[in-house]
Design an enzyme around this catalytic site. Structure first.
Site, mmCIF file in Angstrom:
data_model
loop_
_atom_site.group_PDB
_atom_site.id
_atom_site.type_symbol
_atom_site.label_atom_id
_atom_site.label_comp_id
_atom_site.label_asym_id
_atom_site.label_seq_id
_atom_site.Cartn_x
_atom_site.Cartn_y
_atom_site.Cartn_z
ATOM 1 N N TYR A 71 0.843 -1.197 0.000
ATOM 2 C CA TYR A 71 0.000 0.000 0.000
ATOM 3 C C TYR A 71 0.880 1.249 0.000
ATOM 4 C CZ TYR A 71 1.043 -0.039 5.042
ATOM 5 O OH TYR A 71 1.681 -0.050 6.253
ATOM 6 N N SER A 81 8.437 3.011 14.333
ATOM 7 C CA SER A 81 8.308 2.058 13.221
ATOM 8 C C SER A 81 7.044 2.270 12.398
ATOM 9 C CB SER A 81 8.351 0.618 13.758
ATOM 10 O OG SER A 81 7.299 0.406 14.686
ATOM 11 N N GLY A 82 6.142 3.156 12.857
ATOM 12 C CA GLY A 82 5.018 3.521 12.001
ATOM 13 C C GLY A 82 3.635 3.196 12.501
ATOM 14 N N HIS A 102 -5.262 6.833 13.530
ATOM 15 C CA HIS A 102 -5.537 7.632 12.332
ATOM 16 C C HIS A 102 -6.923 7.322 11.761
ATOM 17 C CE1 HIS A 102 -5.029 4.367 9.372
ATOM 18 N NE2 HIS A 102 -3.964 3.980 10.051
ATOM 19 N N HIS A 113 -2.735 -2.796 9.472
ATOM 20 C CA HIS A 113 -1.344 -3.246 9.349
ATOM 21 C C HIS A 113 -0.550 -2.967 10.626
ATOM 22 C CE1 HIS A 113 -2.556 -2.877 5.088
ATOM 23 N NE2 HIS A 113 -1.730 -3.903 4.909
ATOM 24 N N CYS A 172 -1.697 -0.279 12.885
ATOM 25 C CA CYS A 172 -2.166 0.995 13.437
ATOM 26 C C CYS A 172 -3.509 0.806 14.153
ATOM 27 C CB CYS A 172 -2.346 2.022 12.320
ATOM 28 S SG CYS A 172 -0.789 2.551 11.564
ATOM 29 N N ASN A 188 -7.045 1.979 13.687
ATOM 30 C CA ASN A 188 -7.964 2.603 12.731
ATOM 31 C C ASN A 188 -9.171 3.180 13.463
ATOM 32 O OD1 ASN A 188 -7.694 0.388 9.792
ATOM 33 N ND2 ASN A 188 -6.180 1.634 10.868
#
Length: 448
Positions: free
Chosen positions: A316, A329-330, A334, A350, A352, A354
């Site tokens: 993605y 690391s991300g 969000h 992945h 996070c 959501n």
């Protein structure tokens, strides 16, 4: 004629007698000047000045100033000491173009010692006043210079001046050179807080040092940091070259708790549950890791790239709105309009958290760095230093990262180091006042 001659003879005898008396007087005067000398006014003043200087020097020997007058290359860690050999020390002043020097006088008046280290490459003039055993008052002065080191280190603090942070925010220091005398550096650090705080310092390697409260900072606390680092020998031959000060604010309390099993996140504002939103966390193959993190930064939008190589099924490359980051690391809280149907039901992200777009915006607008974010019930453990991870373990283990092994008590009057077993019992509860017990990564450094 004879009568006149007799008068003339009498006058002659009288004048002869007077002349003889004058000669005797002159002789007497000459004898007197030869046996008694009279000093000039200038000579008298010089004699009096020399006598006064000698007396003052004798009085000054009642005090000893260290470093001695004229010294060069004095050790900054030695400070300044004034000792009364006899009599008492009454006052000490230190003049320098560098940082001001303070000190304390012993209760018995026998000594005075400066507080903390002196600066490097700096001249000092010490004037000490005292009272001699005789009761006379006097003073003594010493001028010296500290050493100029071949190597120095500087210190950077993460927090910005007058910036506002969340209740979990650690103080983060970075040193330009490895520190080996970590205890000396720790002891040079001072905190002043508008509300009482208990905490500790933690070394993450040789160049990173963190301070964390035992429990979350009290909301709306002003924190002032002072690093008395000038003159501290952080490693052999490597000295701090300047002091460091910073003042910042702790804002309102905003705490997020997301569960991988309930698929919801709770948002607590100033200790009360303000929102409960559906969420979707990391799918089983990419679980969102457990841990009490802190918000690091936010942006709108953020480009997120991942899921495998370009062209693969999971790849993605998306612009994501209202993104609040909590791992390097991300991992983010969000907006995820594409997974609204799964939020509150199952985990499909992945890694996070959501959220529905409207809820993500509310959290985004409130978020500041240092807001606690806790992920619970995950199959994966968080990774130390993947974000602000100072809350990954309890305070008792955090203390093990201190070089002094001491806790810190801070308040409006400054801070002191205290033995951990002297602290009052901790009554804070998770998740609103501290991180959850056992919610830490056991493999992190310094905690065994």
């Amino acid at each position: 004629m004879r009568g006149t001659d007799r008068r003339s003879a009498r006058h002659a005898r009288r004048y002869a007698g007077l002349a003889g008396a004058a000669v005797i007087t002159l002789l007497a005067t000459a004898c007197s000047s030869g046996s008694h000398s009279t000093a000039s006014p200038a000579q008298s003043r010089a004699q009096a000045s020399a006598s006064a200087k000698a007396h003052a020097a004798a009085l000054a020997r009642n005090l000893r100033i260290t470093p001695a007058d004229g010294s060069h290359g004095a050790s900054p860690s030695g400070g300044i000491t004034v000792t009364a050999v006899a009599g008492k020390v009454t006052n000490v002043t230190v003049r320098t173009s560098g940082d001001a020097v303070s000190g304390s006088l012993a209760a018995d008046g026998k000594s005075w010692h400066s507080t903390g280290n002196l600066g490097v490459s700096q001249s000092y003039t010490v004037t000490a006043a005292g009272t001699a055993p005789s009761g006379e008052k006097f003073s003594k002065t010493s001028t010296f210079r500290t050493l100029t080191p071949a190597r120095t280190f500087t210190t950077h603090i993460f927090e910005g001046y007058k910036q506002t942070y969340g209740v979990g925010m650690p103080i983060m220091l970075t040193f330009s050179a490895p520190i080996t005398d970590k205890a000396a550096v720790e002891r040079s650090l001072e905190l002043t807080t508008s509300k009482p705080v208990v905490g500790a310092w933690y070394w993450d390697g040789d160049q990173h040092l963190y301070f964390r409260p035992r429990d979350y900072w009290p909301a709306y606390t002003t924190v002032s940091f002072t690093g008395h680092l000038n003159g501290v020998e952080g490693a052999k031959g490597v000295y701090g070259a300047r002091n460091l000060t910073q003042t910042f604010e702790i804002g309102r309390s905003l705490i997020a708790v997301a569960s991988t099993t309930t698929h919801h996140t709770q948002i607590y504002l100033n200790g009360k549950l303000a929102y409960q939103w559906p969420a979707s966390l990391g799918r089983p193959s990419l679980p969102t890791p457990d841990g009490t993190y802190l918000s690091v930064e936010k942006a709108n939008p953020v480009r997120m790239i991942g899921g495998g190589p370009v062209g693969s099924a999971g790849h993605y490359n998306e612009l994501v709105n209202y993104a609040v980051r909590f791992t390097y690391s991300g991992s983010y809280y969000h907006s995820a309009p594409w997974s609204v149907g799964d939020q509150g039901i199952t985990n499909v992200s992945h890694g996070c958290v959501n959220l529905p777009p409207a809820d993500a915006k509310i959290y985004y607008d409130m978020s500041i760095p240092g807001d606690p974010i806790t992920v619970t019930a995950s199959s994966a453990a968080g990774k130390w230093d993947d974000g602000f991870t100072e809350w990954f373990f309890p305070f008792s283990k955090f203390l093990k990262g201190s070089a002094t092994g001491m806790a810190v008590q801070a308040g409006p009057q400054g801070s002191t180091f205290v033995a951990p077993d002297s602290l009052p019992a901790d009554t804070a509860t998770a998740p609103l006042q501290t991180s959850a017990a056992g919610n830490y990564y056991a493999g992190s450094p310094n905690i065994g």
